[in-house]
Motif scaffolding. Structure first.
Motif, short mmCIF file in Angstrom:
data_model
loop_
_atom_site.label_atom_id
_atom_site.label_comp_id
_atom_site.label_asym_id
_atom_site.label_seq_id
_atom_site.Cartn_x
_atom_site.Cartn_y
_atom_site.Cartn_z
N ALA A 256 54.22 -22.04 112.11
CA ALA A 256 53.58 -23.27 112.59
C ALA A 256 54.47 -23.98 113.59
N SER A 257 55.76 -24.05 113.31
CA SER A 257 56.72 -24.68 114.24
C SER A 257 56.80 -23.90 115.55
N ALA A 258 56.79 -22.57 115.46
CA ALA A 258 56.85 -21.74 116.67
C ALA A 258 55.61 -21.95 117.54
N ILE A 259 54.47 -22.16 116.91
CA ILE A 259 53.24 -22.44 117.67
C ILE A 259 53.40 -23.76 118.42
N THR A 260 53.89 -24.78 117.74
CA THR A 260 54.11 -26.08 118.38
C THR A 260 55.06 -25.93 119.56
N GLU A 261 56.16 -25.23 119.35
CA GLU A 261 57.14 -25.02 120.43
C GLU A 261 56.59 -24.19 121.57
N GLY A 262 55.58 -23.37 121.29
CA GLY A 262 54.96 -22.52 122.32
C GLY A 262 54.10 -23.27 123.31
N ASN A 263 53.84 -24.56 123.03
CA ASN A 263 53.09 -25.42 123.95
C ASN A 263 51.74 -24.83 124.36
N PHE A 264 50.95 -24.45 123.37
CA PHE A 264 49.63 -23.88 123.62
C PHE A 264 48.62 -24.97 123.97
N ASP A 265 47.69 -24.65 124.85
CA ASP A 265 46.57 -25.53 125.14
C ASP A 265 45.48 -25.30 124.10
N TYR A 266 44.86 -26.37 123.66
CA TYR A 266 43.79 -26.32 122.68
C TYR A 266 42.48 -26.01 123.39
N LYS A 267 41.68 -25.12 122.81
CA LYS A 267 40.31 -24.88 123.27
C LYS A 267 39.44 -24.72 122.03
N ALA A 268 38.65 -25.74 121.78
CA ALA A 268 37.91 -25.85 120.52
C ALA A 268 36.91 -24.73 120.31
N HIS A 269 36.09 -24.48 121.28
CA HIS A 269 34.94 -23.61 121.06
C HIS A 269 34.45 -23.08 122.39
N ASP A 270 33.59 -22.09 122.33
CA ASP A 270 32.94 -21.53 123.51
C ASP A 270 31.50 -21.24 123.13
N PRO A 271 30.52 -21.70 123.90
CA PRO A 271 29.12 -21.47 123.54
C PRO A 271 28.78 -19.99 123.33
N SER A 272 29.51 -19.09 123.99
CA SER A 272 29.22 -17.67 123.83
C SER A 272 29.45 -17.20 122.39
N TYR A 273 30.27 -17.94 121.63
CA TYR A 273 30.52 -17.58 120.23
C TYR A 273 29.21 -17.65 119.44
N GLY B 115 35.29 -15.79 123.85
CA GLY B 115 36.12 -15.94 125.05
C GLY B 115 37.55 -16.31 124.71
N GLN B 116 37.99 -17.45 125.18
CA GLN B 116 39.39 -17.84 125.02
C GLN B 116 39.58 -18.98 124.03
N ILE B 117 38.80 -19.01 122.97
CA ILE B 117 38.98 -20.04 121.95
C ILE B 117 40.42 -19.95 121.42
N GLN B 118 41.05 -21.10 121.31
CA GLN B 118 42.44 -21.18 120.84
C GLN B 118 42.55 -22.51 120.10
N ASN B 119 42.32 -22.49 118.79
CA ASN B 119 42.16 -23.75 118.07
C ASN B 119 42.84 -23.73 116.71
N SER B 120 42.46 -24.65 115.85
CA SER B 120 43.06 -24.76 114.52
C SER B 120 42.91 -23.48 113.71
N LEU C 73 38.90 -34.77 116.85
CA LEU C 73 38.17 -33.79 117.65
C LEU C 73 38.87 -33.70 119.00
N ALA C 74 39.76 -32.75 119.13
CA ALA C 74 40.58 -32.64 120.34
C ALA C 74 39.77 -32.10 121.51
N PHE C 75 40.19 -32.49 122.69
CA PHE C 75 39.58 -32.00 123.92
C PHE C 75 40.31 -30.76 124.39
N ASP C 76 39.61 -29.92 125.15
CA ASP C 76 40.26 -28.76 125.73
C ASP C 76 41.45 -29.20 126.55
N GLY C 77 42.55 -28.47 126.36
CA GLY C 77 43.78 -28.80 127.08
C GLY C 77 44.74 -29.64 126.28
N ALA C 78 44.31 -30.16 125.12
CA ALA C 78 45.24 -30.91 124.26
C ALA C 78 46.35 -29.95 123.81
#
Length: 193
Positions: free
Chosen positions: A107-124, A131-136, A62-67
């Motif tokens: 998948a490799s390009a995503i890793t190289e893109g150095n994206f920050d993880y954002k699991a969820h947003d209560p507004s969903y 909002g800015q959910i960016q996750n698995s 369960l990753a934290f935001d910013g992972a």
């Protein structure tokens, strides 16, 4: 002339020994979507998105935001007991192998893109796009799109009334117009006793 079942006529891409399945790991009332390469009913490889600690580099359950959000190709059963949503493409080993390679490259390009993880947003939970959910699930969608299978995956989710289960779906992380989530900086505590 061969006798073909109605399902083969309606979904002609479903034949063949090699398949790409959209699968899920349920997480409460939401879920983690990923793609699996399947040969004769056995999972051979999986493509996931996972958050990895920016401090240790380890994958977090369960990753934290910013992972660090990474696209990962892994051996089967990465998550243990998972459930198939459905087959998004089937065919010969050569055909499916070419499509799978596009997904692995994404998948490799995503890793190289150095994206920050954002699991969820209560507004969903209130019916917004989250909002800015960016996750698995964003990784799964991006990989499916790179494979040319996003429309088939969307169709499966709609048919099974699962469209809202996967927050972060429909975000193409590799689209040049995509506005990425950037986690706020973490400042060290300086006034602790």
């Amino acid at each position: 002339m061969t006798d073909r079942r109605a399902a083969e006529i309606m979904y002609p891409n479903q034949g063949g020994d090699w398949k790409i399945e959209l699968r899920q790991q349920p997480i409460a009332h939401r879920g983690h979507a990923f793609l699996a390469l399947v040969h004769k009913g056995q999972i051979v490889r999986e493509l996931h998105g996972f958050g990895h600690s920016r401090y240790t580099g380890r994958q977090e359950t369960l990753a934290f935001d910013g992972a660090h959000l990474k696209g990962t190709e892994s051996p089967p059963d990465t998550l243990g007991d998972t459930k198939s949503i459905g087959v998004v493409k089937a065919g010969s080993q050569a055909e499916i192998g070419k499509i799978w390679a596009k997904g692995a490259a994404a998948a490799s390009a995503i890793t190289e893109g150095n994206f920050d993880y954002k699991a969820h947003d209560p507004s969903y939970e209130l019916g917004t796009d989250g909002g800015q959910i960016q996750n698995s699930n964003s990784v799964a969608y991006t990989v499916a799109k790179a494979m040319g299978l996003a429309a088939d995956a969307d169709r499966l989710l709609q048919e099974q009334n699962e469209s809202r289960r996967f927050s972060g779906w429909n975000r193409d992380l590799l689209d040049p117009k995509y506005k990425r989530y950037v986690a706020p900086p973490v400042f060290p505590v300086q006034d602790a006793p």
